[in-house]
Design a protein around this motif. Structure first.
Motif, PDB file in Angstrom:
ATOM      1  N   THR A 173       0.311  -8.156 -26.907  1.00 17.99           N
ATOM      2  CA  THR A 173       0.077  -6.470 -27.105  1.00 17.99           C
ATOM      3  C   THR A 173       1.796  -5.751 -28.616  1.00 17.99           C
ATOM      4  O   THR A 173       2.652  -5.661 -27.342  1.00 17.99           O
ATOM      5  N   ALA A 174       1.010  -5.077 -29.257  1.00 16.17           N
ATOM      6  CA  ALA A 174       2.099  -4.471 -29.623  1.00 16.17           C
ATOM      7  C   ALA A 174       1.779  -3.146 -29.541  1.00 16.17           C
ATOM      8  O   ALA A 174       0.694  -1.861 -29.158  1.00 16.17           O
ATOM      9  N   PHE A 175       3.197  -2.058 -29.138  1.00 16.76           N
ATOM     10  CA  PHE A 175       2.864  -0.802 -28.852  1.00 16.76           C
ATOM     11  C   PHE A 175       3.938  -0.523 -29.645  1.00 16.76           C
ATOM     12  O   PHE A 175       4.882  -0.963 -30.489  1.00 16.76           O
ATOM     13  N   GLY A 176       3.588   0.471 -30.072  1.00 15.79           N
ATOM     14  CA  GLY A 176       4.920   1.985 -31.203  1.00 15.79           C
ATOM     15  C   GLY A 176       4.809   2.526 -30.544  1.00 15.79           C
ATOM     16  O   GLY A 176       3.294   3.743 -29.701  1.00 15.79           O
ATOM     17  N   PHE A 177       5.728   4.143 -30.454  1.00 17.96           N
ATOM     18  CA  PHE A 177       6.033   4.766 -30.136  1.00 17.96           C
ATOM     19  C   PHE A 177       6.439   6.385 -31.363  1.00 17.96           C
ATOM     20  O   PHE A 177       7.606   5.355 -31.612  1.00 17.96           O
ATOM     21  N   ILE A 178       6.144   7.215 -31.112  1.00 18.42           N
ATOM     22  CA  ILE A 178       6.931   8.090 -32.351  1.00 18.42           C
ATOM     23  C   ILE A 178       6.898   9.206 -31.479  1.00 18.42           C
ATOM     24  O   ILE A 178       6.328   9.619 -30.431  1.00 18.42           O
ATOM     25  N   LEU A 179       8.541   9.531 -31.283  1.00 24.06           N
ATOM     26  CA  LEU A 179       9.203  10.281 -30.500  1.00 24.06           C
ATOM     27  C   LEU A 179      10.024  11.450 -30.628  1.00 24.06           C
ATOM     28  O   LEU A 179      10.775  11.327 -31.395  1.00 24.06           O
ATOM     29  N   GLU A 180       9.121  12.709 -30.625  1.00 27.09           N
ATOM     30  CA  GLU A 180      10.516  13.694 -30.795  1.00 27.09           C
ATOM     31  C   GLU A 180      11.525  13.892 -30.405  1.00 27.09           C
ATOM     32  O   GLU A 180      11.622  13.445 -29.216  1.00 27.09           O
ATOM     33  N   GLU A 181      12.678  14.258 -30.615  1.00 35.67           N
ATOM     34  CA  GLU A 181      14.006  14.172 -30.853  1.00 35.67           C
ATOM     35  C   GLU A 181      14.120  15.388 -29.631  1.00 35.67           C
ATOM     36  O   GLU A 181      15.196  14.797 -28.930  1.00 35.67           O
ATOM     37  N   HIS A 182      13.898  16.027 -29.940  1.00 30.70           N
ATOM     38  CA  HIS A 182      13.640  17.231 -28.785  1.00 30.70           C
ATOM     39  C   HIS A 182      13.332  17.062 -27.151  1.00 30.70           C
ATOM     40  O   HIS A 182      13.796  17.585 -26.225  1.00 30.70           O
ATOM     41  N   LEU A 183      12.407  16.145 -27.083  1.00 31.82           N
ATOM     42  CA  LEU A 183      12.755  15.886 -26.417  1.00 31.82           C
ATOM     43  C   LEU A 183      13.591  15.331 -25.322  1.00 31.82           C
ATOM     44  O   LEU A 183      13.148  15.064 -24.049  1.00 31.82           O
ATOM     45  N   PHE A 184      14.332  14.123 -25.203  1.00 32.64           N
ATOM     46  CA  PHE A 184      15.953  13.625 -25.495  1.00 32.64           C
ATOM     47  C   PHE A 184      16.303  14.720 -24.914  1.00 32.64           C
ATOM     48  O   PHE A 184      17.175  15.368 -23.700  1.00 32.64           O
ATOM     49  N   ARG A 185      16.781  15.910 -25.637  1.00 30.87           N
ATOM     50  CA  ARG A 185      17.959  16.483 -25.664  1.00 30.87           C
ATOM     51  C   ARG A 185      17.274  17.666 -25.058  1.00 30.87           C
ATOM     52  O   ARG A 185      17.800  18.840 -24.499  1.00 30.87           O
TER      53      ARG A 185
END
Length: 261
Positions: free
Chosen positions: A145-157
Motif C-alpha cells: 500500500t502506498a502511503f503519502g503524507f503532506i504535513l504543515e511545518e508548523h505542526l512540528f514547531r
C-alpha cells in the motif's frame, strides 16, 4: 470478535489451508488474516464474502458478521472510513491541525487525548490509544500500500506536549520516511500559493480502483464517494505535492528542526 475469528480459523483449517494460502485466495495478507482470527481486527465485509466463497458458503460467517462488536475508541462517524483504510492500496493524507494518527507516537497521542474536551477518564484514553495503535499497524503490515503524507511545518514547531515529545515525534516520522511505501512531504510555513487552504483531507483507492475522500471537522467527519467531488480533492492534493518540499528536502528540514530542539 474472538469468537468470530475462532470460527474463521476452524473453517480455514478444515479446508486444509494455511493462513498464507487462504490470504492469497481472499486477496488479503496473511497478517490481516491472523489479526482477524485472533480477534484483534474487525473483519471487513469484503473479507467475509470472499471467505464464504472459499470456505464452502456455509453462511456462518455471513450471518455472524452483523453481530460483531465494533472496535472501541473509534467514533461512529469514523468507522466506515477506518474499514476502507484496511483495504486501501493507496492512502494520501494532508494535515494542517495535528500530526495524522497513523504517524503519531504514543506520547504525542496521549497528550492529545489528555487535554481533549470534554475530559476523558483513563479507560477512555486507553481505548483511544489502543484503537490508534491498531490502525498504525497498516504502515508495516501493508508494504504494497502506498502511503503519502503532506504535513504543515508548523505542526512540528508547535512543540505539542513539550520538547521531549516533539523530539521523539520527529525521530519517529523520520523513521517512517525510510520505509519505501511511505512518502512524507513538509509544506513550508512560508508558501505564497497553497491548494489546501480549505482544510485537511484524506484520499484512498480500493483494490477495485475506486476512490474515496474523507474530511474531518471538530465533531464529525464526512465520507465522500461522489466521483466529481473526489476528483476536486484529488486535483488539490496533486497541486499540493508540487507546492510542498521534495521528499529529500522534507527529511532535511525535519533533521534541522530535530537538531534545533
Amino acid at each position: 470478535m474472538r469468537t468470530f475469528g475462532a470460527v474463521l480459523q476452524a473453517l480455514r483449517e478444515h479446508q486444509g489451508l494455511s493462513r498464507e494460502e487462504f490470504g492469497e485466495l481472499v486477496r488479503f495478507s496473511k497478517h490481516t488474516v491472523a489479526s482477524v482470527e485472533l480477534g484483534r481486527r474487525m473483519p471487513d465485509s469484503v473479507l467475509v464474502e470472499r471467505a464464504e466463497e472459499v470456505l464452502g458458503n456455509t453462511g456462518a460467517l455471513r450471518r455472524a458478521y452483523p453481530n460483531l462488536a465494533r472496535q472501541p475508541g473509534l467514533a461512529a462517524w469514523f468507522r466506515r472510513w477506518a474499514g476502507l483504510e484496511q483495504l486501501a492500496v493507496t492512502l494520501y493524507t494532508y494535515e494542517c491541525r495535528l500530526i495524522p494518527g497513523l504517524l503519531q507516537t504514543e506520547t504525542y497521542a496521549r497528550t492529545l487525548f489528555t487535554y481533549q474536551l470534554p475530559p476523558q477518564d483513563d479507560e477512555q484514553i486507553e481505548a483511544q490509544w489502543l484503537a490508534r495503535a491498531e490502525c498504525q499497524r497498516l504502515l508495516r503490515e501493508r508494504p504494497n500500500t502506498a502511503f503519502g503524507f503532506i504535513l504543515e511545518e508548523h505542526l512540528f514547531r508547535r512543540h505539542t506536549g513539550g520538547v521531549e515529545v516533539t523530539r521523539e515525534l520527529i525521530d519517529h516520522v523520520l523513521e517512517m520516511a525510510e520505509l519505501r511505501n511511505i512518502e512524507i512531504q513538509i509544506m513550508p510555513t512560508k508558501r505564497e500559493n497553497h491548494a489546501g487552504l480549505d482544510g485537511p483531507m484524506q484520499l484512498l483507492e480500493t483494490p477495485e480502483t475506486q476512490w474515496f475522500a474523507y474530511c474531518e471537522g471538530q465533531r464529525a467527519g464526512l465520507l465522500i464517494s461522489e466521483p466529481k467531488e473526489v476528483s476536486v480533492l484529488q486535483q488539490r492534493y496533486a497541486r499540493m505535492r508540487s507546492q510542498a518540499l521534495t521528499l529529500t528536502d522534507s527529511v532535511s528540514l525535519l533533521q534541522r528542526m530535530r537538531g534545533d530542539l
